[in-house]
Design a protein around this motif. Structure first.
Motif, PDB file in Angstrom:
ATOM      1  N   ILE A 140       0.842  -1.203   0.000  1.00 44.97           N
ATOM      2  CA  ILE A 140       0.000   0.000   0.000  1.00 44.97           C
ATOM      3  C   ILE A 140       0.878   1.255   0.000  1.00 44.97           C
ATOM      4  CG2 ILE A 140      -1.661   1.354   1.354  1.00 44.97           C
ATOM      5  CD1 ILE A 140      -2.824  -1.346   2.331  1.00 44.97           C
ATOM      6  N   LEU A 141       1.956   1.205   0.799  1.00 41.11           N
ATOM      7  CA  LEU A 141       2.878   2.352   0.862  1.00 41.11           C
ATOM      8  C   LEU A 141       3.755   2.448  -0.376  1.00 41.11           C
ATOM      9  CD1 LEU A 141       4.113   2.237   4.590  1.00 41.11           C
ATOM     10  CD2 LEU A 141       2.406   3.762   3.599  1.00 41.11           C
ATOM     11  N   PHE A 142       4.152   1.271  -0.899  1.00 40.91           N
ATOM     12  CA  PHE A 142       5.067   1.216  -2.054  1.00 40.91           C
ATOM     13  C   PHE A 142       4.472   0.296  -3.129  1.00 40.91           C
ATOM     14  CE2 PHE A 142       7.585   1.635   1.872  1.00 40.91           C
ATOM     15  CZ  PHE A 142       8.133   2.897   1.672  1.00 40.91           C
ATOM     16  N   VAL A 160       0.667   3.012   8.472  1.00 38.54           N
ATOM     17  CA  VAL A 160       1.881   3.058   9.313  1.00 38.54           C
ATOM     18  C   VAL A 160       1.577   2.512  10.708  1.00 38.54           C
ATOM     19  CG1 VAL A 160       3.545   4.593  10.438  1.00 38.54           C
ATOM     20  CG2 VAL A 160       2.949   4.944   8.028  1.00 38.54           C
ATOM     21  N   ILE A 161       0.432   2.911  11.300  1.00 37.53           N
ATOM     22  CA  ILE A 161       0.032   2.385  12.615  1.00 37.53           C
ATOM     23  C   ILE A 161      -0.127   0.871  12.546  1.00 37.53           C
ATOM     24  CG2 ILE A 161      -1.824   2.345  14.339  1.00 37.53           C
ATOM     25  CD1 ILE A 161      -2.316   5.309  13.733  1.00 37.53           C
ATOM     26  N   SER A 162      -0.744   0.396  11.458  1.00 41.12           N
ATOM     27  CA  SER A 162      -0.955  -1.044  11.275  1.00 41.12           C
ATOM     28  C   SER A 162       0.374  -1.793  11.219  1.00 41.12           C
ATOM     29  CB  SER A 162      -1.747  -1.303   9.993  1.00 41.12           C
ATOM     30  OG  SER A 162      -3.016  -0.697  10.054  1.00 41.12           O
ATOM     31  N   ILE A 163       1.348  -1.237  10.503  1.00 41.11           N
ATOM     32  CA  ILE A 163       2.658  -1.894  10.376  1.00 41.11           C
ATOM     33  C   ILE A 163       3.350  -1.979  11.739  1.00 41.11           C
ATOM     34  CG2 ILE A 163       4.992  -1.658   9.410  1.00 41.11           C
ATOM     35  CD1 ILE A 163       3.615  -0.601   6.830  1.00 41.11           C
ATOM     36  N   PHE A 164       3.301  -0.876  12.527  1.00 44.96           N
ATOM     37  CA  PHE A 164       3.869  -0.910  13.884  1.00 44.96           C
ATOM     38  C   PHE A 164       3.185  -1.980  14.728  1.00 44.96           C
ATOM     39  CE2 PHE A 164       5.704   3.511  13.479  1.00 44.96           C
ATOM     40  CZ  PHE A 164       7.004   3.121  13.752  1.00 44.96           C
ATOM     41  N   SER A 165       1.851  -2.043  14.633  1.00 45.13           N
ATOM     42  CA  SER A 165       1.089  -3.035  15.397  1.00 45.13           C
ATOM     43  C   SER A 165       1.497  -4.443  15.008  1.00 45.13           C
ATOM     44  CB  SER A 165      -0.415  -2.854  15.154  1.00 45.13           C
ATOM     45  OG  SER A 165      -0.856  -1.620  15.643  1.00 45.13           O
ATOM     46  N   LEU A 166       1.657  -4.650  13.707  1.00 48.06           N
ATOM     47  CA  LEU A 166       1.947  -5.996  13.193  1.00 48.06           C
ATOM     48  C   LEU A 166       3.371  -6.444  13.501  1.00 48.06           C
ATOM     49  CD1 LEU A 166       0.029  -5.638   9.838  1.00 48.06           C
ATOM     50  CD2 LEU A 166      -0.428  -7.397  11.558  1.00 48.06           C
ATOM     51  N   ILE A 167       4.336  -5.522  13.416  1.00 49.95           N
ATOM     52  CA  ILE A 167       5.725  -5.890  13.721  1.00 49.95           C
ATOM     53  C   ILE A 167       5.837  -6.311  15.189  1.00 49.95           C
ATOM     54  CG2 ILE A 167       8.059  -4.960  14.034  1.00 49.95           C
ATOM     55  CD1 ILE A 167       7.630  -3.371  11.440  1.00 49.95           C
ATOM     56  N   SER A 168       5.154  -5.576  16.069  1.00 49.39           N
ATOM     57  CA  SER A 168       5.175  -5.888  17.491  1.00 49.39           C
ATOM     58  C   SER A 168       4.547  -7.245  17.770  1.00 49.39           C
ATOM     59  CB  SER A 168       4.436  -4.786  18.259  1.00 49.39           C
ATOM     60  OG  SER A 168       4.418  -5.070  19.631  1.00 49.39           O
ATOM     61  N   ILE A 169       3.394  -7.511  17.148  1.00 51.68           N
ATOM     62  CA  ILE A 169       2.689  -8.776  17.392  1.00 51.68           C
ATOM     63  C   ILE A 169       3.420  -9.942  16.715  1.00 51.68           C
ATOM     64  CG2 ILE A 169       1.039  -8.835  15.438  1.00 51.68           C
ATOM     65  CD1 ILE A 169      -1.157  -9.407  17.542  1.00 51.68           C
ATOM     66  N   ALA A 186      -9.688   8.060   9.812  1.00 48.69           N
ATOM     67  CA  ALA A 186      -8.473   8.837   9.516  1.00 48.69           C
ATOM     68  C   ALA A 186      -8.658   9.745   8.304  1.00 48.69           C
ATOM     69  CB  ALA A 186      -7.297   7.897   9.291  1.00 48.69           C
ATOM     70  N   LYS A 187      -9.460   9.319   7.321  1.00 44.15           N
ATOM     71  CA  LYS A 187      -9.724  10.164   6.146  1.00 44.15           C
ATOM     72  C   LYS A 187     -10.468  11.440   6.552  1.00 44.15           C
ATOM     73  CE  LYS A 187      -9.722   6.689   2.481  1.00 44.15           C
ATOM     74  NZ  LYS A 187     -10.558   5.861   1.589  1.00 44.15           N
ATOM     75  N   ILE A 188     -11.402  11.289   7.515  1.00 44.72           N
ATOM     76  CA  ILE A 188     -12.134  12.462   8.009  1.00 44.72           C
ATOM     77  C   ILE A 188     -11.178  13.412   8.741  1.00 44.72           C
ATOM     78  CG2 ILE A 188     -13.938  13.234   9.610  1.00 44.72           C
ATOM     79  CD1 ILE A 188     -15.159  11.838   7.256  1.00 44.72           C
ATOM     80  N   LEU A 189     -10.283  12.841   9.532  1.00 46.41           N
ATOM     81  CA  LEU A 189      -9.377  13.648  10.357  1.00 46.41           C
ATOM     82  C   LEU A 189      -8.232  14.270   9.570  1.00 46.41           C
ATOM     83  CD1 LEU A 189      -9.028  11.279  13.467  1.00 46.41           C
ATOM     84  CD2 LEU A 189     -10.442  13.324  13.310  1.00 46.41           C
ATOM     85  N   PHE A 190      -7.655  13.471   8.649  1.00 44.54           N
ATOM     86  CA  PHE A 190      -6.402  13.884   7.987  1.00 44.54           C
ATOM     87  C   PHE A 190      -6.504  13.982   6.471  1.00 44.54           C
ATOM     88  CE2 PHE A 190      -5.302  11.136  11.689  1.00 44.54           C
ATOM     89  CZ  PHE A 190      -4.820  12.130  12.531  1.00 44.54           C
ATOM     90  N   GLY A 191      -7.714  13.849   5.926  1.00 46.54           N
ATOM     91  CA  GLY A 191      -7.865  13.896   4.481  1.00 46.54           C
ATOM     92  C   GLY A 191      -7.362  12.618   3.827  1.00 46.54           C
ATOM     93  N   GLU A 192      -6.947  12.715   2.573  1.00 46.22           N
ATOM     94  CA  GLU A 192      -6.516  11.524   1.825  1.00 46.22           C
ATOM     95  C   GLU A 192      -5.267  10.876   2.419  1.00 46.22           C
ATOM     96  OE1 GLU A 192      -8.133   9.837  -0.563  1.00 46.22           O
ATOM     97  OE2 GLU A 192      -9.725  11.242  -0.037  1.00 46.22           O
ATOM     98  N   ASN A 193      -4.467  11.645   3.174  1.00 42.78           N
ATOM     99  CA  ASN A 193      -3.284  11.075   3.835  1.00 42.78           C
ATOM    100  C   ASN A 193      -3.648  10.164   4.998  1.00 42.78           C
ATOM    101  OD1 ASN A 193      -1.420  12.349   2.167  1.00 42.78           O
ATOM    102  ND2 ASN A 193      -1.476  14.224   3.405  1.00 42.78           N
ATOM    103  N   GLY A 194      -4.926  10.146   5.354  1.00 40.09           N
ATOM    104  CA  GLY A 194      -5.379   9.316   6.465  1.00 40.09           C
ATOM    105  C   GLY A 194      -5.063   7.845   6.270  1.00 40.09           C
ATOM    106  N   ALA A 195      -5.213   7.376   5.034  1.00 41.15           N
ATOM    107  CA  ALA A 195      -4.952   5.956   4.743  1.00 41.15           C
ATOM    108  C   ALA A 195      -3.495   5.599   5.015  1.00 41.15           C
ATOM    109  CB  ALA A 195      -5.307   5.650   3.293  1.00 41.15           C
ATOM    110  N   ILE A 196      -2.591   6.533   4.683  1.00 43.31           N
ATOM    111  CA  ILE A 196      -1.154   6.301   4.916  1.00 43.31           C
ATOM    112  C   ILE A 196      -0.871   6.230   6.415  1.00 43.31           C
ATOM    113  CG2 ILE A 196       1.155   7.320   4.670  1.00 43.31           C
ATOM    114  CD1 ILE A 196       0.170   8.519   2.006  1.00 43.31           C
ATOM    115  N   ILE A 197      -1.514   7.131   7.188  1.00 49.30           N
ATOM    116  CA  ILE A 197      -1.307   7.149   8.642  1.00 49.30           C
ATOM    117  C   ILE A 197      -1.761   5.830   9.267  1.00 49.30           C
ATOM    118  CG2 ILE A 197      -2.110   8.231  10.799  1.00 49.30           C
ATOM    119  CD1 ILE A 197      -2.148  10.891   9.156  1.00 49.30           C
TER     120      ILE A 197
END
Length: 438
Positions: free
Chosen positions: A120-122, A286-295, A272-283
């Motif tokens: 999604i990021l790349f 990134v949170i998802s990746i941090f969550s997944l690496i930890s788990i 996140a789209k409501i809060l940060f616009g189209e960049n919400g998906a990227i945010i």
């Protein structure tokens, strides 16, 4: 290194690791996805929050029982040690392998999902999903081969970053102008048949999202002070997870009305789209990746501990007890990693397996709660550094809740139940063969 040292785990883990592995092994992308599904099932703000609190209370009662069990028998492998002590070798063998399967599936799943989020990021990496998943698995195998300390440090850092990410998301939600919170309904709509069914269906999703809360128990043998650290980490970790889950739901409903959220497949992304616009998906990615690496890091550490314990009791190969200089059960880690590799290559999608794993978890937890009742009666003089509060009522409530959830799972997922019955039938002759060799 002497022979005893080669098969002995090191007492190198403390309270901070325990809390980190509980948070890291529990909070994943489930909390970012399930609020939409649950909103669709219940369509009531207060009932949804009550469901998350109810699931949290069930887990807290479970933590109360596990705190006594894990400090009474602080052995690698967690649940099956208590079940074996209470109900004999076959019960231990079956529950141990059930628990191993439950915890050996997630590493493959998380490697694949992380690779999908990286795409999604790349987007240019779209054709390399499987290669990335295998590379990620290999990288974490190398980290854990180097020693327990490195795995512990990564767990603490990634879990801390995960909590920061979720707190930031919650704060951002409540800073938004927001949706008006509806009043509590006082009519009898809670007792409609459809809503009762939705409530239990929601609890299945919620319990799945809480899965991982007992991760600290798998490392009891490596803890420098299990009698104090395990109860502290179970209670503080579970309470922190419950608080995050309830706050995330309340925050999401502050941004979007229930009707909108109920149509969302990835609730966090729409918020996140409501809060940060189209960049919400990227945010959110990134949170998802941090969550997944930890788990992922947590679940790279858990299955080898179960396999180590099974090997020591003669329920797997003798080499499974081999420990390297860094304190890692090296053969158990490699076997578990090969299992994950095969799942990545040949299966590739784990929705069915994940539901199957949640099904087995309820069985293992229920048996562990029963074992606490049995051991209190059969071995009252066994040293107990910690005793569960309000015993036996909290344990009995946890057992009743587990039975209710199991009945719900059988109703909603009969195929998994048939597979579990099949595994149980096949397991007994296999157990007899291993026992004869032992």
């Amino acid at each position: 290194m002497s022979d005893s040292t080669k098969t002995q785990l090191k007492k190198s883990l403390g309270l901070s690791f325990n809390i980190a592995v509980l948070i890291g092994g529990t909070i994943g992308v489930g909390i970012l996805r399930t609020p939409g599904s649950i909103a669709d099932l219940l369509n009531n703000y207060w009932l949804i929050l009550a469901s998350w609190l109810f699931g949290g209370l069930y887990v807290l009662f479970g933590a109360n029982s596990y705190a006594e069990l894990a400090t009474m028998l602080p052995k690698a492998g967690g649940s099956y040690n208590y079940i074996k002590r209470a109900f004999g070798e076959y019960a231990g063998f079956l529950s141990g392998w059930f628990d191993y399967i439950t915890n050996a599936i997630p590493p493959a799943f998380y490697c694949i999902v992380i690779s999908e989020y990286m795409i999604i990021l790349f987007p240019a990496l779209a054709n390399y999903s499987t290669v990335m998943a295998i590379s990620l698995l290999a990288a974490f195998v190398l980290i854990h081969l180097s020693g327990v300390k490195n795995g512990s440090v990564i767990q603490q850092i990634t879990s801390f970053l995960k909590v920061i990410c979720f707190v930031a998301l919650v704060v951002a939600c409540f800073m938004y102008t927001g949706v008006e919170i509806p009043p509590i309904k006082t009519d009898n709509s809670f007792f409609q048949i459809g809503l009762v069914f939705g409530f239990f269906k929601s609890l299945q999703l919620i319990i799945g999202t809480y899965n991982g809360w007992n991760a600290v128990c798998f490392f009891a043998e490596e803890n420098d002070d299990p009698g104090k650290n395990i109860p502290k980490s179970l209670y503080s970790g579970v309470l922190l997870v419950v608080a995050i889950y309830v706050l995330v739901n309340a925050a999401f409903f502050h941004v979007l009305p229930i009707e909108t959220l109920a149509k969302s497949n990835l609730a966090a992304a729409d918020v996140a789209k409501i809060l940060f616009g189209e960049n919400g998906a990227i945010i959110v990615t990134v949170i998802s990746i941090f969550s997944l690496i930890s788990i992922l890091n947590a679940f790279m550490m858990i299955p080898p501990r179960i396999l180590y314990g099974l090997s020591r009791d003669g329920f797997f190969i003798e080499k499974g007890t081999t420990v390297n200089k860094g304190g890692t059960p090296i053969v158990a880690l490699l076997v578990s990693s090969v299992f994950s590799l095969l799942l990545i290559i040949f299966v590739g999608s784990f929705e069915v397996l994940f539901g199957f794993a949640a099904f087995i978890s309820i069985i293992v937890w229920g048996l562990a709660y029963f074992s606490l009742l049995k051991l209190r009666t059969s071995e009252p003089d066994l040293p107990r550094p910690y005793r569960s509060f309000w015993y036996p009522w909290t344990t009995i409530i946890a057992i009743i809740a587990s039975i209710a959830l199991l009945i719900g799972f059988i109703y909603s997922d009969p195929k998994s139940f048939i597979v579990i019955l099949g595994i149980t039938i096949v397991s007994y002759p296999l157990f007899l063969v291993l026992k004869k060799k032992k």
